[in-house]
Design an enzyme around this catalytic site. Sequence first.
Site, PDB file in Angstrom:
ATOM      1  N   HIS A   1       1.223  -1.769  -0.066  1.00 48.18           N
ATOM      2  CA  HIS A   1      -0.130   0.131   0.167  1.00 48.18           C
ATOM      3  C   HIS A   1       1.377   0.897  -0.078  1.00 48.18           C
ATOM      4  CE1 HIS A   1       0.702  -0.839   4.001  1.00 48.18           C
ATOM      5  NE2 HIS A   1       0.829   0.237   4.402  1.00 48.18           N
TER       6      HIS A   1
HETATM    7  P1  TYD Z   1      -1.927  -4.272   7.976  1.00 53.57           P
HETATM    8  O1  TYD Z   1      -2.196  -3.231   7.709  1.00 53.57           O
HETATM    9  O2  TYD Z   1      -2.502  -5.142   7.052  1.00 53.57           O
HETATM   10  O3  TYD Z   1      -0.479  -4.047   8.221  1.00 53.57           O
HETATM   11  P2  TYD Z   1       0.608  -4.492   6.690  1.00 53.57           P
HETATM   12  O4  TYD Z   1       0.414  -3.088   6.357  1.00 53.57           O
HETATM   13  O5  TYD Z   1       1.801  -4.568   7.756  1.00 53.57           O
HETATM   14  O6  TYD Z   1      -0.078  -5.153   6.019  1.00 53.57           O
HETATM   15  O7  TYD Z   1      -2.674  -4.153   9.616  1.00 53.57           O
HETATM   16  C1  TYD Z   1      -2.908  -5.643  10.151  1.00 53.57           C
HETATM   17  C2  TYD Z   1      -4.174  -5.243  11.637  1.00 53.57           C
HETATM   18  O8  TYD Z   1      -3.295  -4.510  12.089  1.00 53.57           O
HETATM   19  C3  TYD Z   1      -5.532  -5.086   9.981  1.00 53.57           C
HETATM   20  O9  TYD Z   1      -5.622  -5.243  10.556  1.00 53.57           O
HETATM   21  C4  TYD Z   1      -4.843  -3.053  10.790  1.00 53.57           C
HETATM   22  C5  TYD Z   1      -4.450  -3.384  12.211  1.00 53.57           C
HETATM   23  N1  TYD Z   1      -3.409  -1.976  12.823  1.00 53.57           N
HETATM   24  C6  TYD Z   1      -3.899  -1.110  14.101  1.00 53.57           C
HETATM   25  O10 TYD Z   1      -4.966  -1.556  14.377  1.00 53.57           O
HETATM   26  N2  TYD Z   1      -2.777  -0.198  13.876  1.00 53.57           N
HETATM   27  C7  TYD Z   1      -2.058  -0.261  13.751  1.00 53.57           C
HETATM   28  O11 TYD Z   1      -1.083   0.977  13.682  1.00 53.57           O
HETATM   29  C8  TYD Z   1      -1.604  -0.765  12.562  1.00 53.57           C
HETATM   30  C9  TYD Z   1       0.522   0.046  10.831  1.00 53.57           C
HETATM   31  C10 TYD Z   1      -2.366  -2.108  11.996  1.00 53.57           C
END
Ligand code: TYD
Length: 135
Positions: A49
Site C-alpha cells: 500500500h
Molecule cells: P496491515 O495494514 O494489514 O499491516 P501491513 O501493512 O504491515 O501488512 O495491518 C494489520 C492489522 O493491524 C489490521 O487489522 C490493521 C491493524 N493495525 C492497527 O490497528 N493499527 C496500526 O497502527 C496498524 C499499522 C495496523
Amino acid sequence: MQVIKYVFQPHGDERGQLVSLEEFNDIPFQIKRVYFMYDTTKNTVRGKHAHKNLQQILVCIHGSCKILLDNGREKKVVPLEKPYEGLYVANDMWREMFDFSSDAVLLVFASEVYDESDYIRDYDEFLKFVGEKNK
Ligand code: TYD
C-alpha cells in the site's frame, strides 16, 4: 529514486549498544505512533500500500527483511539488517516488506495515528495518486 537511509548513532561501550531516537532530531517528524511486526511467517509479503499523508521510518531492530519501494516510475529493494539503520518511507511511496528472517522485528515510527482512510491499497489508484496513470 532517492533512497533515504539514516545511520543512527549507537552509544556503545563494554556493556553493549544503545540507540536513542528523538522526534525532529533523529526522526524527521513528530512521532505519533510506533508499531512493530514480529513472528512474520515464511514467504509473507506485508504492506502492499501507499499513504496519502503518513510518513514512516522503518528499523529492523532484530533479524533482517527487505523493503520494496516503488514511486510509480521506479522500484528499489532496500535490505534492512542493522538495528542502527532507518529507512525513510514517504507517504506517496508504494511499499512491500518481505524476506523476513524468522527472528525479524520490524519497528515502525509513524507521523500519524492509525487511519484507514489514509491508505491507498489499490495499485491503479496509487498510480493515479502519483500522476503516473494514463501518461
Ligand atoms: P496491515 O495494514 O494489514 O499491516 P501491513 O501493512 O504491515 O501488512 O495491518 C494489520 C492489522 O493491524 C489490521 O487489522 C490493521 C491493524 N493495525 C492497527 O490497528 N493499527 C496500526 O497502527 C496498524 C499499522 C495496523
